[in-house]
Scaffold this motif. Sequence first.
Motif, PDB file in Angstrom:
ATOM      1  N   ALA A   1       0.821  -1.210   0.000  1.00  0.00           N
ATOM      2  CA  ALA A   1       0.000   0.000   0.000  1.00  0.00           C
ATOM      3  C   ALA A   1       0.858   1.264   0.000  1.00  0.00           C
ATOM      4  O   ALA A   1       2.041   1.222   0.342  1.00  0.00           O
ATOM      5  CB  ALA A   1      -0.928   0.014   1.213  1.00  0.00           C
ATOM      6  N   ALA A   2       0.238   2.386  -0.395  1.00  0.00           N
ATOM      7  CA  ALA A   2       0.897   3.692  -0.475  1.00  0.00           C
ATOM      8  C   ALA A   2       0.304   4.639   0.570  1.00  0.00           C
ATOM      9  O   ALA A   2      -0.664   4.303   1.251  1.00  0.00           O
ATOM     10  CB  ALA A   2       0.698   4.271  -1.868  1.00  0.00           C
ATOM     11  N   HIS A   3       0.877   5.828   0.651  1.00  0.00           N
ATOM     12  CA  HIS A   3       0.361   6.824   1.594  1.00  0.00           C
ATOM     13  C   HIS A   3      -1.104   7.171   1.321  1.00  0.00           C
ATOM     14  O   HIS A   3      -1.866   7.457   2.238  1.00  0.00           O
ATOM     15  CB  HIS A   3       1.206   8.107   1.529  1.00  0.00           C
ATOM     16  CG  HIS A   3       2.617   7.905   1.961  1.00  0.00           C
ATOM     17  ND1 HIS A   3       3.662   7.864   1.065  1.00  0.00           N
ATOM     18  CD2 HIS A   3       3.163   7.714   3.185  1.00  0.00           C
ATOM     19  CE1 HIS A   3       4.790   7.663   1.729  1.00  0.00           C
ATOM     20  NE2 HIS A   3       4.519   7.570   3.017  1.00  0.00           N
ATOM     21  N   SER A   4      -1.484   7.155   0.055  1.00  0.00           N
ATOM     22  CA  SER A   4      -2.856   7.546  -0.280  1.00  0.00           C
ATOM     23  C   SER A   4      -3.868   6.622   0.407  1.00  0.00           C
ATOM     24  O   SER A   4      -4.970   7.054   0.743  1.00  0.00           O
ATOM     25  CB  SER A   4      -3.066   7.524  -1.793  1.00  0.00           C
ATOM     26  OG  SER A   4      -2.891   6.214  -2.305  1.00  0.00           O
ATOM     27  N   PHE A   5      -3.489   5.368   0.625  1.00  0.00           N
ATOM     28  CA  PHE A   5      -4.410   4.434   1.278  1.00  0.00           C
ATOM     29  C   PHE A   5      -4.674   4.857   2.722  1.00  0.00           C
ATOM     30  O   PHE A   5      -5.811   4.788   3.215  1.00  0.00           O
ATOM     31  CB  PHE A   5      -3.825   3.012   1.235  1.00  0.00           C
ATOM     32  CG  PHE A   5      -4.723   1.996   1.863  1.00  0.00           C
ATOM     33  CD1 PHE A   5      -5.834   1.514   1.181  1.00  0.00           C
ATOM     34  CD2 PHE A   5      -4.489   1.530   3.147  1.00  0.00           C
ATOM     35  CE1 PHE A   5      -6.682   0.593   1.765  1.00  0.00           C
ATOM     36  CE2 PHE A   5      -5.338   0.604   3.742  1.00  0.00           C
ATOM     37  CZ  PHE A   5      -6.435   0.134   3.049  1.00  0.00           C
TER      38      PHE A   5
ATOM     39  N   LEU B   1      -4.332   7.997   3.823  1.00  0.00           N
ATOM     40  CA  LEU B   1      -5.035   9.286   3.768  1.00  0.00           C
ATOM     41  C   LEU B   1      -6.509   9.122   3.406  1.00  0.00           C
ATOM     42  O   LEU B   1      -7.345   9.951   3.751  1.00  0.00           O
ATOM     43  CB  LEU B   1      -4.359  10.203   2.749  1.00  0.00           C
ATOM     44  CG  LEU B   1      -2.933  10.647   3.101  1.00  0.00           C
ATOM     45  CD1 LEU B   1      -2.294  11.343   1.899  1.00  0.00           C
ATOM     46  CD2 LEU B   1      -2.932  11.568   4.322  1.00  0.00           C
TER      47      LEU B   1
ATOM     48  N   ASP C   1       5.035   5.880   7.719  1.00  0.00           N
ATOM     49  CA  ASP C   1       5.528   7.261   7.819  1.00  0.00           C
ATOM     50  C   ASP C   1       4.597   8.315   7.229  1.00  0.00           C
ATOM     51  O   ASP C   1       5.027   9.385   6.848  1.00  0.00           O
ATOM     52  CB  ASP C   1       6.920   7.373   7.173  1.00  0.00           C
ATOM     53  CG  ASP C   1       6.860   7.218   5.664  1.00  0.00           C
ATOM     54  OD1 ASP C   1       5.842   6.706   5.156  1.00  0.00           O
ATOM     55  OD2 ASP C   1       7.825   7.615   5.004  1.00  0.00           O
ATOM     56  N   THR C   2       3.306   8.019   7.169  1.00  0.00           N
ATOM     57  CA  THR C   2       2.377   9.021   6.637  1.00  0.00           C
ATOM     58  C   THR C   2       2.251  10.204   7.600  1.00  0.00           C
ATOM     59  O   THR C   2       2.220  11.359   7.179  1.00  0.00           O
ATOM     60  CB  THR C   2       0.985   8.397   6.393  1.00  0.00           C
ATOM     61  OG1 THR C   2       1.140   7.282   5.524  1.00  0.00           O
ATOM     62  CG2 THR C   2       0.029   9.407   5.769  1.00  0.00           C
TER      63      THR C   2
END
Lengths: 442, 442
Positions: free
Chosen positions: A204-208, A210, A235-236
């Motif tokens: 997964a990425a930060h957008s998930f 957010l 680290d979001t």
Amino acid sequence: MSEATPARRPSTALFTDHYELTMLQAALHSGAAHRRSVFEVFARRLPTGRRYGVVAGTGRLLEGIADFRFGQEQLAFLESTRVVNRQTLDFLADYRFTGSVRGYAEGEMYFPNSPILTVEGTFAEACLLETYLLSVLNYDSAIASAASRMTLAAGDRPCLEMGARRIQEDAAVAASRAAVIAGFTGTSNLEAGRRWGLTTIGTAAHSFTLLHDSEEEAFAAQLESMGHDTTLLVDTYDVEAAVRTAVRLVGAELGAVRLDSGDLAVQAREVRDLLDSLGNRDTRITVTSDLDEFAIAGLAAAPVDSYGVGTQLVIGSGVPTASMVYKLVARQGDDGRWVNVAKASKDKVSIGGDKWGLRRLDEDGVATAEVVRIGGRPENDGDDRPLTCDFIVDGELQDGWTGPEGVTRAAAHHAAARAELPRAVQSMSRGEPVIPTVVETD
Amino acid sequence: MSEATPARRPSTALFTDHYELTMLQAALHSGAAHRRSVFEVFARRLPTGRRYGVVAGTGRLLEGIADFRFGQEQLAFLESTRVVNRQTLDFLADYRFTGSVRGYAEGEMYFPNSPILTVEGTFAEACLLETYLLSVLNYDSAIASAASRMTLAAGDRPCLEMGARRIQEDAAVAASRAAVIAGFTGTSNLEAGRRWGLTTIGTAAHSFTLLHDSEEEAFAAQLESMGHDTTLLVDTYDVEAAVRTAVRLVGAELGAVRLDSGDLAVQAREVRDLLDSLGNRDTRITVTSDLDEFAIAGLAAAPVDSYGVGTQLVIGSGVPTASMVYKLVARQGDDGRWVNVAKASKDKVSIGGDKWGLRRLDEDGVATAEVVRIGGRPENDGDDRPLTCDFIVDGELQDGWTGPEGVTRAAAHHAAARAELPRAVQSMSRGEPVIPTVVETD
């Protein structure tokens, strides 16, 4: 080729410079197009400071030569734009490569003037392949050459390829393949996985994070959907809080955490200590922020379990092309006699003649020289390793070089061939090629 | 799309990182996948020392979004490798982008934090496009950004793209297209010519001369086959002798000669003087040896008629990727209210919120600032130019952005937009972005 690699391209024939076709036209006009010719791919130098190069792309180009056919779509374009005349169009309509291709196995090391690939056929059929062969070899070899230094720096820790978004989409697929040949254990690139059976990875990425109303909701959703062994991106917002949240949700079963920003060595240490203090000694740490071979080497003492490499992988760590050229080195005259040829242009001198390569090894199996012989195979002192393999013989593709099988074989070959190089190759500092090239003539 | 650009790819859907699909799976599980979301493409910085960036790839990505469909081949791969679960496979089988895309016109300049592309849709449909959109924009924009500096340095002299052999074959096609958008007048790349109607160019290589028994035979064959207006490559052996041979064969009708080695400024001067002394005042000189924007600028005073650019074009003159990222900047909550979001990771801070761009121009039409407004269009002082255009509205592709028409339009747009920039942009030296970015909030 296996079912995993259906031809995605109806034709590779127009991945070609305009001048290959106009040269063909003029050579058909003069009659010289039918002279038997030998073209050679080699590099005059390695990228500045690099100690060795890695040949990659061979399997891809062998797959592509089979698709190098001029169909209706290609011929209609060449006719309507008047690139070439009718005689040439007729020749192209029947074109199929019937010559021979030999060279260094995919994954092999190369050095200045190594005869990486040799194409023998009529001038017409061999000339046409120039642009396409160089496109494949120059990019794939540049990527493998950089990737090999990264896996060398990483030692036993896995390197994962994640650079798709940083380079043209098809180039990214080729880069994934080259990375795996040079020792990467997986890639984020799904198309590369589909085409060559590579292991694909990602979570997964930060957008998930957010997207959800809280980090905890996001983590919970990921853990429920992907299982507790997944990798959480921590680290979001605040790393320490994220790690504590993750451990609170799933305890010691948490598979891994990923760090994608900041000072990775410092953060990895802090996160390791925190995880250990919470009882998560088996939770792994993966790092992914703009790594290259130097950053990987710099993290050797940090408690990191794997490296995700993006941008610097797909751009060859600053060197996205391998400087390989394709030169006519011999051709027959009208009398059938072979003539070695080479241009005399200032600062771009070539060595004429058909060549074979051999890696000279000492009694301990350590490489001491790259031997290039003009006109025949170099003599083998017993411990040495011949480097020139047959890929296509009189138009027939030889087994084992293409498809998923070719990638597996190339990766194994790379690991074995790299292990022969002198220890100096471990150094990340700039230097000369790790072994000298010796050119022998009869 | 015109007939000149048939879809070569059955699907672009797997030019995608594994994690886009696993995120989708987890978001489908949590229900958040259906939240309306806004993603934005922007660059935190320009490549070091560059004064402006050029947006390219927009037409290509709009063509590719239409092909972003999961067919049998893609679904079978995802199922057999268990990348995602059944619920997600079912979602993908029906996937078609139904959201909206707006952003900077292709060929437009961009600066740090310019809202280059904005994608609005459900999280599920917008998230899936991330990797593919970035691959296209990051490479094509890097190439166009370098190419624009080359055409700026070349002034009225034509620049020709010849880099196909130095980069992966499909990337080379994209590079040709980006070069033409940034002012190149032609390309050697036949596939780029076929796909987007670009002018293709080229005559012959050194191998053509070496194939024949003498340089004179080679030149005669080329002149007979291609006409007297062709370009002869004169540095295979001795440049002066070659020029004299060429003029002896065809007199004042000789179209052009090409120099591909040595000190180009010195050689061009010598060849110009020789041609003039032989009565060939109209014979042009083209140069092609490892040029970049600095070499082109350095040849401004030399008697050169056109520049052929290879390696440095396709690798973006050392910067083959544009550092663009795709970030979630806003999303709805379950109550339907929009929430601006941004991650707080160290050294990678983003600016939340939906944005529009405007180029502030003074009364003479010279750009003075890049205005980025969060939450609506920036106010236009009268002389200013709005930058945000609609590309896809509720799933419907708008006219004029794709195919050959899109390239022609983008090239014209680039020339006009570049002409607005302050004179400082002419400098080849390193510096700050030529105009500042001003971010406005409500």
